[in-house]
Write an enzyme that holds these catalytic residues in place. Structure first.
Site, PDB file in Angstrom:
ATOM      1  N   LYS A   1      41.130  35.430  40.492  1.00 12.74           N
ATOM      2  CA  LYS A   1      40.685  33.985  40.848  1.00 12.74           C
ATOM      3  C   LYS A   1      39.666  33.728  41.769  1.00 12.74           C
ATOM      4  O   LYS A   1      39.424  34.499  42.600  1.00 12.74           O
ATOM      5  CB  LYS A   1      42.193  33.376  41.434  1.00 12.74           C
ATOM      6  CG  LYS A   1      43.068  32.681  40.683  1.00 12.74           C
ATOM      7  CD  LYS A   1      44.104  32.135  41.493  1.00 12.74           C
ATOM      8  CE  LYS A   1      43.928  30.775  41.927  1.00 12.74           C
ATOM      9  NZ  LYS A   1      45.204  30.164  42.477  1.00 12.74           N
ATOM     10  N   ILE A   2      38.495  32.937  41.465  1.00 11.19           N
ATOM     11  CA  ILE A   2      37.513  32.854  42.124  1.00 11.19           C
ATOM     12  C   ILE A   2      37.123  31.129  42.107  1.00 11.19           C
ATOM     13  O   ILE A   2      37.560  30.338  41.238  1.00 11.19           O
ATOM     14  CB  ILE A   2      36.312  33.309  41.197  1.00 11.19           C
ATOM     15  CG1 ILE A   2      36.637  34.764  41.082  1.00 11.19           C
ATOM     16  CG2 ILE A   2      34.970  32.932  41.882  1.00 11.19           C
ATOM     17  CD1 ILE A   2      35.558  35.650  40.076  1.00 11.19           C
TER      18      ILE A   2
END
Length: 332
Positions: free
Chosen positions: A136-137
């Site tokens: 997740k970014i």
């Protein structure tokens, strides 16, 4: 007999559990699960997960070696804790877990890439391949560019804190595996901005945003999956029935399970294909211009990164306190 809403939703959408609470995941048997810094911090405070926290700290202390400072041990444990929770979650779900990169790196492409590779290496060391993990970014321009490089290396990404169509298009053009457009946080912004207490679900600005993104992706044949996230009520969820995936908190999963009624499909690729939508391409200048013009997306991305940063700092404090306690116990 009419099925409950959760059963019907599962027939058209992949249901994902948005929590770090392993017991809640066992209860609802989702395919995938998502975590974020706030959820990991919340889980780390729960008595039933103290063992995971303690084991992670003790292993980090051992690996850091003699002479390592408390700060170094905490930093190592901090990186590993999300993976520790991820590994536990992967034992009970058939699909993928989302593990978030340190939100403080959101505007640094290189540092994000390095951290993502480290997380994947930790999973690999525990016998988990990259096909079962989504990194997740945050959906900053720098984050999207990092994810574009990671995807080419076979590291799959989930771009989060996504509030605007410009972010979604940039992700699709970068070949990202999956995006998490936020629904409830968009509603929060509009309620505050307009002074309204509520919106009918079909007019909910968050629902409209995700619907627009979904239709754009399906119209132009993008393979990036849409996973609506951040829900405030089940009305928002039922309005997005048919989305590729939806990630839902245990509380709302319980509500859907307890509600009997018809659930019509709202999002449909065939319907999207017939819509008249203009295709646009996003470079950095266009992204920056559209982001600056979208006050809601600008505010919420900034606020989201700050919120996750605060949760990370809280987790670091919690780990430092826990480490001190473990050292006292060990010295007796």
């Amino acid at each position: 007999m009419t099925k409950n809403l959760l059963e019907q939703l599962r027939e058209m959408t992949v249901v994902v559990a948005d929590t770090g609470d392993i017991q809640a995941i066992e209860k609802f048997t989702p395919r995938d699960a998502t975590t974020n810094p706030s959820l990991i911090t919340a889980a780390a405070k729960m008595p039933e997960y103290q063992e995971i926290v303690d084991q992670t700290l003790l292993q980090a202390k051992k690996d850091a070696g003699a002479g390592a400072s408390k700060g170094q041990i905490v930093s190592l444990a901090f990186d590993r804790l999300a993976v520790s929770f991820g590994l536990k979650i992967l034992q009970i779900i058939p699909g993928r877990v989302s593990t978030e990169v340190d939100a403080r790196l959101s505007y640094d492409t290189e540092a994000t890439i390095t951290k993502a590779r480290e997380l994947i290496a930790q999973y690999k060391a525990a016998g988990i391949g990259p096909e079962r993990v989504l990194i997740k970014i945050a959906s900053t321009w720098e984050g999207i560019k990092a994810a574009e490089i990671l995807e080419k290396e076979g590291i799959h990404c989930n771009l989060t804190l996504l509030f605007g169509l410009h972010q979604a298009i940039a992700c699709a053009e970068a070949g990202i595996t999956l995006i998490s457009p936020f629904v409830g946080r968009i509603l929060d912004w509009y309620k505050k901005e307009t002074g309204r207490d509520s919106y009918p679900s079909a007019e909910d600005p968050g629902v409209i945003s995700v619907t627009t993104i979904y239709n754009y992706y399906k119209k132009f044949g993008y393979t990036t999956e849409v996973m609506g996230a951040s829900f405030r009520n089940i009305g928002e969820i039922t309005e997005l029935a048919g989305s590729d995936l939806l990630t839902i908190s245990p509380g709302l999963l319980g509500e859907l399970q307890a509600t009997i009624g018809e659930l019509p499909r709202k999002l449909d690729p065939a319907k999207a294909a017939t819509l008249d939508i203009e295709k646009i391409s996003i470079d950095k200048a266009t992204f920056d211009k559209m982001h600056a013009a979208d006050r809601m997306a600008y505010d919420k991305l900034d606020e989201g990164i700050k919120g996750f940063t605060k949760a990370l700092e809280e987790l670091e404090t919690l780990l430092a306190e826990r480490l001190a306690r473990l050292e006292v116990v060990a010295s007796h």
